[in-house]
Design a protein around this motif. Sequence first.
Motif, PDB file in Angstrom:
ATOM      1  N   ALA A  18      80.287 -21.772   5.735  1.00 22.29           N
ATOM      2  CA  ALA A  18      79.652 -22.485   6.863  1.00 22.29           C
ATOM      3  C   ALA A  18      78.109 -23.043   6.117  1.00 22.29           C
ATOM      4  CB  ALA A  18      79.800 -21.815   8.157  1.00 22.29           C
ATOM      5  N   ILE A  34      79.374 -32.120  10.372  1.00 23.83           N
ATOM      6  CA  ILE A  34      80.213 -32.555  11.387  1.00 23.83           C
ATOM      7  C   ILE A  34      81.336 -33.571  10.874  1.00 23.83           C
ATOM      8  CG2 ILE A  34      80.215 -34.117  13.388  1.00 23.83           C
ATOM      9  CD1 ILE A  34      77.300 -32.815  13.790  1.00 23.83           C
ATOM     10  N   GLY A  37      84.240 -31.600   9.646  1.00 23.56           N
ATOM     11  CA  GLY A  37      84.977 -30.828  10.459  1.00 23.56           C
ATOM     12  C   GLY A  37      84.704 -29.639  10.823  1.00 23.56           C
ATOM     13  N   ALA A  38      83.715 -29.076  10.336  1.00 18.66           N
ATOM     14  CA  ALA A  38      83.177 -27.871  10.534  1.00 18.66           C
ATOM     15  C   ALA A  38      82.790 -27.622  11.973  1.00 18.66           C
ATOM     16  CB  ALA A  38      81.959 -27.150   9.523  1.00 18.66           C
ATOM     17  N   GLU A  39      82.744 -26.379  12.528  1.00 15.03           N
ATOM     18  CA  GLU A  39      82.074 -26.106  13.848  1.00 15.03           C
ATOM     19  C   GLU A  39      80.628 -26.201  13.940  1.00 15.03           C
ATOM     20  OE1 GLU A  39      82.799 -23.052  17.396  1.00 15.03           O
ATOM     21  OE2 GLU A  39      84.185 -23.495  16.211  1.00 15.03           O
ATOM     22  N   VAL A  40      79.696 -26.991  14.535  1.00 17.05           N
ATOM     23  CA  VAL A  40      78.578 -26.811  14.470  1.00 17.05           C
ATOM     24  C   VAL A  40      77.937 -26.636  15.851  1.00 17.05           C
ATOM     25  CG1 VAL A  40      76.490 -28.166  13.798  1.00 17.05           C
ATOM     26  CG2 VAL A  40      78.465 -28.450  12.426  1.00 17.05           C
ATOM     27  N   GLU A  41      77.092 -25.622  15.784  1.00 13.77           N
ATOM     28  CA  GLU A  41      76.395 -25.270  17.174  1.00 13.77           C
ATOM     29  C   GLU A  41      75.037 -25.830  17.063  1.00 13.77           C
ATOM     30  OE1 GLU A  41      75.082 -21.595  19.577  1.00 13.77           O
ATOM     31  OE2 GLU A  41      76.953 -21.506  18.712  1.00 13.77           O
ATOM     32  N   THR A  42      74.405 -26.692  18.044  1.00 13.66           N
ATOM     33  CA  THR A  42      73.069 -27.267  18.039  1.00 13.66           C
ATOM     34  C   THR A  42      72.418 -26.577  19.328  1.00 13.66           C
ATOM     35  OG1 THR A  42      73.614 -29.313  18.888  1.00 13.66           O
ATOM     36  CG2 THR A  42      73.660 -29.171  16.617  1.00 13.66           C
TER      37      THR A  42
END
Length: 152
Positions: A18, A34, A37-42
């Motif tokens: 990550a 994004i 396909g990685a999970e991204v938290e903003t």
Amino acid sequence: MHMGGSQDWDQVVIRKKAPNSAAAKNPAAVNAAIRAGAEVETVKKVVTNASAARGPIKSAVKLENDTNTFEHDRVSSELKKQIQSARLAKKLTQAQLAQMINEKPQLINEYESGKAIPNPQILSKMSRVLGVTLKKNPSKKKPRRRPGEIRV
């Protein structure tokens, strides 16, 4: 065990890490993550301090224009002479006076040499023991304001 020409061809999956915190701050890296396909938290940050929103320029100008000297008031020459003369009139040493007001002799020395920062409680103790009225700044008198007078 057979050591022939055969090899083990098991499938190996390698995954990308990550994005680290430095890459997460870069908008291009976040968009690429994004798309991959990685999970991204903003998280949206909100500035709540009004002075921080104005920026450092106005603060720097204020500091530059500030002419205040941040020094503590010291014992005035009149006060130190008054303490010393009252002490000598009572025929006391600095150590004896200090003992009478429950303070260290060094404090009396600092008051008489003008190095101390005047403390109203200590001055009232000395006033009571010496029998004189000691004021923080005896020479500074507040000017009286006449009725209807406006000062600029």
